[in-house]
Design a protein around this motif. Structure first.
Motif, PDB file in Angstrom:
ATOM      1  N   ASP A  22       0.836  -1.193   0.000  1.00 41.53           N
ATOM      2  CA  ASP A  22       0.000   0.000   0.000  1.00 41.53           C
ATOM      3  C   ASP A  22       0.881   1.256   0.000  1.00 41.53           C
ATOM      4  OD1 ASP A  22      -2.385   1.359  -0.095  1.00 41.53           O
ATOM      5  OD2 ASP A  22      -2.506   1.542   2.075  1.00 41.53           O
ATOM      6  N   LYS A  23       1.641   1.424  -1.055  1.00 41.27           N
ATOM      7  CA  LYS A  23       2.472   2.610  -1.233  1.00 41.27           C
ATOM      8  C   LYS A  23       2.371   3.028  -2.690  1.00 41.27           C
ATOM      9  CE  LYS A  23       6.805   0.287  -2.269  1.00 41.27           C
ATOM     10  NZ  LYS A  23       8.231   0.216  -2.011  1.00 41.27           N
ATOM     11  N   PRO A  24       2.685   4.272  -3.007  1.00 38.06           N
ATOM     12  CA  PRO A  24       2.599   4.721  -4.403  1.00 38.06           C
ATOM     13  C   PRO A  24       3.460   3.857  -5.330  1.00 38.06           C
ATOM     14  CG  PRO A  24       2.841   6.598  -2.951  1.00 38.06           C
ATOM     15  CD  PRO A  24       3.065   5.365  -2.106  1.00 38.06           C
ATOM     16  N   LEU A  25       2.975   3.724  -6.547  1.00 47.14           N
ATOM     17  CA  LEU A  25       3.692   2.957  -7.563  1.00 47.14           C
ATOM     18  C   LEU A  25       3.842   3.832  -8.800  1.00 47.14           C
ATOM     19  CD1 LEU A  25       4.778   0.063  -8.351  1.00 47.14           C
ATOM     20  CD2 LEU A  25       2.642  -0.152  -9.603  1.00 47.14           C
ATOM     21  N   THR A  26       5.067   3.990  -9.266  1.00 45.07           N
ATOM     22  CA  THR A  26       5.362   4.804 -10.443  1.00 45.07           C
ATOM     23  C   THR A  26       5.726   3.889 -11.612  1.00 45.07           C
ATOM     24  OG1 THR A  26       6.112   6.652  -9.091  1.00 45.07           O
ATOM     25  CG2 THR A  26       6.846   6.619 -11.385  1.00 45.07           C
ATOM     26  N   GLU A  28       6.783   4.028 -15.753  1.00 48.97           N
ATOM     27  CA  GLU A  28       7.172   4.756 -16.957  1.00 48.97           C
ATOM     28  C   GLU A  28       6.737   3.920 -18.157  1.00 48.97           C
ATOM     29  OE1 GLU A  28      11.157   6.957 -15.204  1.00 48.97           O
ATOM     30  OE2 GLU A  28      11.406   5.290 -16.604  1.00 48.97           O
ATOM     31  N   ASN A  29       5.945   4.529 -19.041  1.00 45.19           N
ATOM     32  CA  ASN A  29       5.428   3.861 -20.235  1.00 45.19           C
ATOM     33  C   ASN A  29       6.152   4.439 -21.451  1.00 45.19           C
ATOM     34  OD1 ASN A  29       2.811   2.582 -18.969  1.00 45.19           O
ATOM     35  ND2 ASN A  29       2.940   4.673 -18.248  1.00 45.19           N
ATOM     36  N   LYS A  83       7.181   9.186 -23.750  1.00 44.09           N
ATOM     37  CA  LYS A  83       7.209   8.522 -22.445  1.00 44.09           C
ATOM     38  C   LYS A  83       6.174   9.176 -21.554  1.00 44.09           C
ATOM     39  CE  LYS A  83      10.202   9.342 -19.082  1.00 44.09           C
ATOM     40  NZ  LYS A  83      11.371   9.377 -18.193  1.00 44.09           N
ATOM     41  N   VAL A  84       5.372   8.353 -20.903  1.00 44.08           N
ATOM     42  CA  VAL A  84       4.389   8.833 -19.941  1.00 44.08           C
ATOM     43  C   VAL A  84       4.727   8.202 -18.604  1.00 44.08           C
ATOM     44  CG1 VAL A  84       1.952   8.895 -19.304  1.00 44.08           C
ATOM     45  CG2 VAL A  84       2.616   9.007 -21.719  1.00 44.08           C
ATOM     46  N   THR A  85       4.829   9.035 -17.581  1.00 39.12           N
ATOM     47  CA  THR A  85       5.096   8.540 -16.238  1.00 39.12           C
ATOM     48  C   THR A  85       3.860   8.789 -15.386  1.00 39.12           C
ATOM     49  OG1 THR A  85       7.442   9.046 -16.491  1.00 39.12           O
ATOM     50  CG2 THR A  85       6.654   8.670 -14.252  1.00 39.12           C
ATOM     51  N   THR A  86       3.373   7.733 -14.764  1.00 35.96           N
ATOM     52  CA  THR A  86       2.206   7.835 -13.897  1.00 35.96           C
ATOM     53  C   THR A  86       2.577   7.313 -12.517  1.00 35.96           C
ATOM     54  OG1 THR A  86       1.464   5.686 -14.729  1.00 35.96           O
ATOM     55  CG2 THR A  86       0.452   7.632 -15.710  1.00 35.96           C
ATOM     56  N   THR A  87       2.087   7.990 -11.503  1.00 35.80           N
ATOM     57  CA  THR A  87       2.266   7.523 -10.134  1.00 35.80           C
ATOM     58  C   THR A  87       0.885   7.297  -9.541  1.00 35.80           C
ATOM     59  OG1 THR A  87       4.341   8.733  -9.882  1.00 35.80           O
ATOM     60  CG2 THR A  87       3.244   8.025  -7.861  1.00 35.80           C
ATOM     61  N   VAL A 131       7.975   0.305 -17.373  1.00 34.85           N
ATOM     62  CA  VAL A 131       9.023   0.087 -16.383  1.00 34.85           C
ATOM     63  C   VAL A 131       8.525   0.623 -15.042  1.00 34.85           C
ATOM     64  CG1 VAL A 131      11.409   0.589 -15.729  1.00 34.85           C
ATOM     65  CG2 VAL A 131      10.802   0.360 -18.153  1.00 34.85           C
ATOM     66  N   ILE A 132       8.454  -0.250 -14.064  1.00 37.85           N
ATOM     67  CA  ILE A 132       8.092   0.177 -12.723  1.00 37.85           C
ATOM     68  C   ILE A 132       9.365   0.688 -12.075  1.00 37.85           C
ATOM     69  CG2 ILE A 132       7.261  -0.562 -10.468  1.00 37.85           C
ATOM     70  CD1 ILE A 132       5.584  -2.648 -11.997  1.00 37.85           C
ATOM     71  N   VAL A 133       9.302   1.902 -11.542  1.00 32.85           N
ATOM     72  CA  VAL A 133      10.485   2.517 -10.954  1.00 32.85           C
ATOM     73  C   VAL A 133      10.185   2.951  -9.527  1.00 32.85           C
ATOM     74  CG1 VAL A 133      11.408   3.295 -13.173  1.00 32.85           C
ATOM     75  CG2 VAL A 133       9.937   4.811 -11.861  1.00 32.85           C
ATOM     76  N   GLU A 134      11.240   3.077  -8.748  1.00 33.81           N
ATOM     77  CA  GLU A 134      11.115   3.667  -7.422  1.00 33.81           C
ATOM     78  C   GLU A 134      12.345   4.520  -7.170  1.00 33.81           C
ATOM     79  OE1 GLU A 134      10.974   0.919  -4.142  1.00 33.81           O
ATOM     80  OE2 GLU A 134      12.420  -0.393  -5.070  1.00 33.81           O
ATOM     81  N   SER A 135      12.150   5.525  -6.345  1.00 34.26           N
ATOM     82  CA  SER A 135      13.239   6.435  -6.025  1.00 34.26           C
ATOM     83  C   SER A 135      14.245   5.752  -5.122  1.00 34.26           C
ATOM     84  CB  SER A 135      12.705   7.689  -5.313  1.00 34.26           C
ATOM     85  OG  SER A 135      11.849   8.384  -6.175  1.00 34.26           O
TER      86      SER A 135
END
Length: 139
Positions: A22-26, A28-29, A83-87, A131-135
Motif C-alpha cells: 500500500d504505497k505509491p507505484l510509479t 514509466e510507459n 514517455k508517460v510517467t504515472t504515479t 518500467v516500474i520505478v522507485e526512487s
C-alpha cells in the motif's frame, strides 16, 4: 502486436500482485512509434487516453502524470518517441485496469468511434514497454 502487449501486461500484473504493497507505484510507459507518426500518436493519446488519466487524478487514484519526448535522437535499438510517467496512489490501483472503465463510458459514449481511434493509435506503435520505478534515497 496487441496480443503480445496484453500477454506482457498480464505477466507484469501477476508478478507485481505477488508483492503488492500500500504505497505509491510509479510506472514509466515508453512508446517507440513508426517514423514520422509521433505527433499523430501523441494527439490521439491526448484525445483518448489523457482524459481518462485526468479522471483518475480527480478521483485520487492517480497522483501524478507527466509526459516527455526526447530532445536528441538515439540509436534505433534504444529509441523511444514518447514517455508517460504515472504515479498511482498504491500498487493495487496501478494494477486494476478496470478503474478507468466507468470514465470511458462517460467520456466516450460513442464506443465504436473510440475503439477505432484507439486501434489507429496502436497501429502507430512499433514497440511499447512499461518500467516500474522507485526512487533511491541518496542520503
Amino acid at each position: 502486436m496487441m496480443k503480445k502487449v496484453i500477454l506482457m501486461t498480464g505477466l507484469m500484473v501477476w508478478s507485481i500482485a505477488l508483492f503488492a504493497q500500500d504505497k505509491p507505484l510509479t510506472i514509466e510507459n515508453y512508446y517507440k512509434l513508426k517514423w514520422g507518426h509521433a505527433e499523430e500518436f501523441i494527439a490521439l493519446w491526448k484525445k483518448n487516453h489523457y482524459p481518462l488519466l485526468k479522471k483518475l487524478v480527480e478521483n485520487g487514484d492517480l497522483l501524478r502524470i507527466t509526459a516527455e519526448i526526447p530532445v536528441l535522437h538515439s540509436g534505433e535499438d534504444t529509441r523511444w518517441d514518447f514517455k508517460v510517467t504515472t504515479t498511482f496512489k498504491n500498487e493495487h490501483l496501478a494494477l486494476d485496469y478496470s478503474i478507468a472503465d466507468p470514465y470511458k463510458k462517460q467520456l466516450f459514449p460513442d464506443r465504436e468511434s473510440y475503439a477505432k481511434a484507439e486501434q489507429q493509435r496502436f497501429e502507430l506503435v512499433l514497440a511499447h514497454w512499461d518500467v516500474i520505478v522507485e526512487s533511491v534515497p541518496l542520503n
